[in-house]
Design a protein around this motif. Structure first.
Motif, PDB file in Angstrom:
ATOM      1  N   ASP A 301       0.866  -1.181   0.000  1.00  0.00           N
ATOM      2  CA  ASP A 301       0.000   0.000   0.000  1.00  0.00           C
ATOM      3  C   ASP A 301       0.907   1.237   0.000  1.00  0.00           C
ATOM      4  O   ASP A 301       1.243   1.780   1.050  1.00  0.00           O
ATOM      5  N   ASP A 349      -7.872  -7.277   1.218  1.00  0.00           N
ATOM      6  CA  ASP A 349      -7.820  -5.821   1.407  1.00  0.00           C
ATOM      7  C   ASP A 349      -7.886  -5.442   2.872  1.00  0.00           C
ATOM      8  O   ASP A 349      -7.806  -4.268   3.219  1.00  0.00           O
ATOM      9  N   ASP A 381      -2.639  -2.237   6.608  1.00  0.00           N
ATOM     10  CA  ASP A 381      -3.673  -2.944   7.385  1.00  0.00           C
ATOM     11  C   ASP A 381      -3.815  -2.372   8.791  1.00  0.00           C
ATOM     12  O   ASP A 381      -3.820  -3.125   9.778  1.00  0.00           O
TER      13      ASP A 381
END
Ligand SMILES: Nc1nc2c(c(=O)[nH]1)N[C@H]1C(S)=C(S)[C@@H](COP(=O)(O)OP(=O)(O)OC[C@H]3O[C@@H](n4cnc5c(=O)[nH]c(N)nc54)[C@H](O)[C@@H]3O)O[C@H]1N2
Ligand SMILES: Nc1nc2c(c(=O)[nH]1)N[C@H]1C(S)=C(S)[C@@H](COP(=O)(O)OP(=O)(O)OC[C@H]3O[C@@H](n4cnc5c(=O)[nH]c(N)nc54)[C@H](O)[C@@H]3O)O[C@H]1N2
Ligand SMILES: [Mo]
Length: 754
Positions: A301, A349, A381
């Motif tokens: 990410d 996700d 996360d």
């Protein structure tokens, strides 16, 4: 005789319900069982003391919001059996010391304060005021307040914990070790450095919404059974589950939900989609390998990394160079297995990372947990729905006790707030943690030990060393509900101060009181016991602590101790002004479901570290080396105990009955060591830092599916094997899941002096 059956694959179901009821009925009887169990974890009831797993929202609670092991914990406390002064007159301390922990617990609730005088062979009754005076005299005679140690076990309520740390600091020391030092300390240290706060970042709702849930080093089927219900919900809503554990623990594999008729009798839910049978101590290597694959696949990410983290480049460079052979050796896993786990994380996700003692009790524990955090951070996360870090705490209020200031290393902002509220200068020098407390007693630098709950001797490592340390004290004080080993290996003068438990009504001068607790997900709420106290002489923990404080300090610093015991809302008033996030505590805590403490990374993706960003740390892969002919031992809990309290000898899910002195070893290792199944053996530790011979004798070898080169034995029986100095780097948590041992035919190890 030891009975070995095939390990179970499914947890709970009809046997779980039956065992829960049998235990409750035999120690409490029918009406008491019903009255008590139906109040467990209810809005107007009491918080179950068996673990720190959170309760569902008020509107989603079941009538029976407890599990088999919660029912055992309640029965253990609410038993009708009593250890009266008569009992103590009949049995000398030496005689009691000859009994095992289970027998001691079976003698029931202690009913009156008891004292052992110097040279005495028995405990005898003492009046409360005389006991408090005795303690005050001892404490005030010390050369320095730092010669006293004030331990806490994690069942203590927030109110009792707050007045306890206040007393200890007003007395003049930060010697406040607690069970956390042996438990999730590695978590608290690692997370404080990585994300700026030493607590987990998820809620129960996140567990329901996760797409992937990683469970590393945890046995929820036994130790957090209500977690399985949350996992089942998450699973039904599409989450994939990865279990990382040397053992194929029943609850992780399959779960029959006893809350549902289908679950009691039916096939149950297959929980784990992937089980990685990792070598003990291999998790640092595993999570680094997972990190290396995420970097290789660019499954990162980048926005989160850019906005919220620090140190990514150095870490990425480090994991790119991870050596597959080293990883495979350390983990005992194939690269294909590791790749599968990484793929599941990359495909999700929102991933939740759960862990417990299988990660915290190793030499490399802090580095390991930072590596778990690294994986979560590079995936973004954290601070998002369905994702986050989820250390699963043990004792039901261990997290709350820390929030209330039970900490040998208190942060300055806490001490400043204490100073502003009470007007005295709290000590700033850090105190002893559990391991340092044992060293200080052993070396004569401390001579008074006070235990607010717990069973220090059997919980701590290196049992003979800890035992001698406590026995060398001038005074030991144990505030307890039931008899345990720590009452029997005691100081010159020893006191047992019997206290109310969570199941009991607590009536004080201003009327009936409630207490408050914090669960593993930072939710704080009230707890009220339904039962009449086990004896009219019992006092609450708050009343005992404030009694000791008053006898020791009088009204020094103008603190009115008796007023705290009379009305706990006065304590909560102070909590609201001293403890961050607890403003308006009295109102918020007594709402149905309570309130959730702030957590900047979870709430706003803010990271209160020095850099203001989450730190992605680089750690070298450091794994315990096990020489030929040795095994790496982990010490764990059976299905039939709560820490040092032994309910029975049935480790049902693992198929081991009627025995606790057993060592679980892979069948091929048993053969390689020239042993046979069920053979009597002695276990010795290999520890080169001192020349002490550590040994436990007359254990039985049980063939068990654990990775080659590893072994398992029950805590506390195996604690004599854990060297006091073998601790986690950075947290000083005993490395009780990384003990290098030899397994030898019984009698081959020299008896001392033989
Ligand atoms: N009924 C019951 N409930 C309890 C307790 C109890 O004693 N009884 N104790 C309470 C307390 S204080 C705590 S802290 C928690 C403890 O809860 P757990 O952490 O579940 O307790 P342990 O039995 O120590 O189990 C550790 C698990 O980690 C695995 N493990 C060991 N070494 C490693 C390793 O190197 N890597 C990995 N990945 N796994 C490993 C073991 O196989 C085992 O499944 O439970 C709380 N709840
Ligand atoms: N080898 C090895 N050692 C370990 C572990 C391990 O996995 N392996 N685990 C470690 C962990 S995670 C922990 S948390 C520690 C646990 O360490 P402790 O918390 O010290 O031990 P417990 O066995 O939970 O304490 C049980 C005693 O608490 C008292 N008690 C029960 N309820 C109450 C109450 O309401 N109030 C008061 N005042 N007293 C009460 C009873 O007298 C009972 O005998 O052990 C650690 N030791
Ligand atoms: Mo624990």
């Amino acid at each position: 005789m030891t009975e070995i059956h095939r390990p179970k694959t499914a947890a709970a179901g009809v046997t779980g319900v039956r065992v829960a009821l049998q235990r409750s009925l035999s120690s409490m009887g029918i009406s008491r069982s019903a009255r008590t169990l139906l109040r467990v974890n209810q809005i107007d009831g009491f918080d179950c003391m068996s673990c720190a797993w959170p309760d569902p929202d008020p509107e989603h609670r079941h009538t029976a919001e407890f599990c088999e092991n919660g029912a055992k914990a309640v029965a253990e406390e609410a038993t009708k059996r009593r250890a009266t002064p008569d009992f103590f007159a009949r049995h000398s301390i030496a005689e009691l010391d000859g009994h095992d922990e289970r027998w001691l617990g079976e003698q029931g609730r202690i009913t009156q304060p008891m004292v052992k005088r110097p040279g005495g062979s028995h405990y005898e009754p003492i009046e409360w005021d005389a006991a408090f005076t005795l303690i005050g005299e001892h404490l005030n005679r010390l050369g320095s307040p730092d010669e006293a140690i004030f331990y806490t076990s994690g069942r203590t309520s927030n109110e009792a914990a707050f007045v306890y740390q206040l007393f200890v600091r007003a007395f003049g020391t930060n010697n406040l070790p607690d069970c956390s030092n042996m438990c999730h300390e590695s978590t608290s240290i690692a997370l404080a450095e990585s994300i700026g706060i030493g607590k987990g970042s998820v809620s129960l709702r996140d567990v329901y919404d996760a797409q992937c849930i990683v469970i590393a080093g945890q046995n929820p089927g036994t130790n957090h059974p209500r977690m399985l219900q949350a996992l089942e919900t998450g699973k039904r809503r599409g989450a994939k589950i990865i279990a990382i554990n040397p053992l194929r623990e029943a609850g992780l594999v399959n779960f029959r939900n006893p809350q549902k008729p289908r679950g009691v009798v039916g096939k149950g839910t297959d929980l784990a989609d992937l089980h990685l049978p990792i070598r003990v101590n291999g998790d640092l290597a595993l999570f680094q390998a997972i990190g290396s694959l995420l970097v290789e696949w660019d499954a990162l990410d980048h926005d989160f990394i850019e906005a919220h983290t620090h140190g990514f480049e150095a870490w990425a460079e480090h994991v790119r160079n991870v050596d597959r052979l080293v990883v495979e050796q350390a983990t005992g896993l194939t690269w294909a297995q590791i790749t599968e786990a990484a793929r599941m994380i990359a495909a999700s996700d929102a991933t939740i990372y759960c862990w417990a003692m299988g990660l915290t009790q190793h030499r490399n524990a802090v580095a390991t947990i930072k590596e778990v955090a690294n994986v979560a951070l590079v995936r973004g996360d954290i601070g998002k729905r369905g994702a986050g870090l989820c250390p699963v705490r043990g004792h039901s209020n261990v997290q709350g006790d820390r929030t209330m200031g039970i900490w040998e290393r208190p942060p300055d902002h806490f001490l400043d707030a204490l100073q502003a509220e009470f007007g005295f200068d709290p000590p700033r020098e850090h105190g002893f943690d559990t391991v340092d407390a044992i060293r200080a007693l052993r070396d004569g630098r401390a001579s008074v030990f006070v235990g607010l709950g717990g069973n220090f001797i059997h919980a701590a490592p290196d049992t003979p060393v800890t035992r001698r340390a406590l026995e060398s004290a001038a005074l030991t004080v144990q505030i307890s509900t039931k008899l345990n080993r720590s009452h029997l290996s005691c100081g010159d003068t020893a006191l047992i101060l019997p206290t109310l438990g969570r199941t009991e009504k607590d009536v004080q001068a201003s009327g009936e009181q409630f207490v408050s607790v914090e669960d593993s997900m930072s939710a704080v709420h009230a707890s009220r016991g339904p039962l009449a106290p086990a004896s009219p002489y019992l006092r609450s923990e708050v009343a005992i602590v404030t009694g000791i404080a008053h006898a020791t300090l009088g009204d020094r610093h103008g603190i009115d101790w008796p007023s705290f015991a009379a009305d706990y809302s006065r304590i909560r008033g102070h909590i609201s002004r001293v403890v961050r996030g607890c403003d308006d505590y009295e109102t918020k805590v007594d709402r149905p479901g309570g309130f959730v403490l702030p957590h900047p990374p979870r709430d706003r993706r803010e990271f209160p570290t020095d850099s203001g960003k989450a730190e992605i740390a680089v750690s070298p892969i450091d794994v315990v080396q096990v020489p030929d002919g040795h095994l790496l031992l982990q010490t764990l809990r059976s299905h039939d105990q709560f820490n040092t309290t032994i309910y029975g000898d049935s480790d049902r899910y693992r198929g081991i009955e009627n025995a606790r002195n057993v060592v679980l070893v892979h069948p091929d290792d048993i053969a390689a060591l020239g042993l046979v199944a069920d053979q009597p053996v002695d276990l010795t530790t290999r520890w080169e830092d001192d020349d002490v011979q550590r040994v436990v004798r007359d254990f039985r070898v049980v063939p068990y599916e654990t990775p080659r080169g590893t072994a398992a034995a029950y805590y506390p029986e195996a604690n004599p094997l854990v060297p006091l100095d073998s601790t986690a780097v950075g947290s000083n948590c005993p490395a009780s899941k990384s003990v290098v041992i030899r397994v030898l035919p019984a009698g081959e190890v020299d008896r001392p002096g033989a």
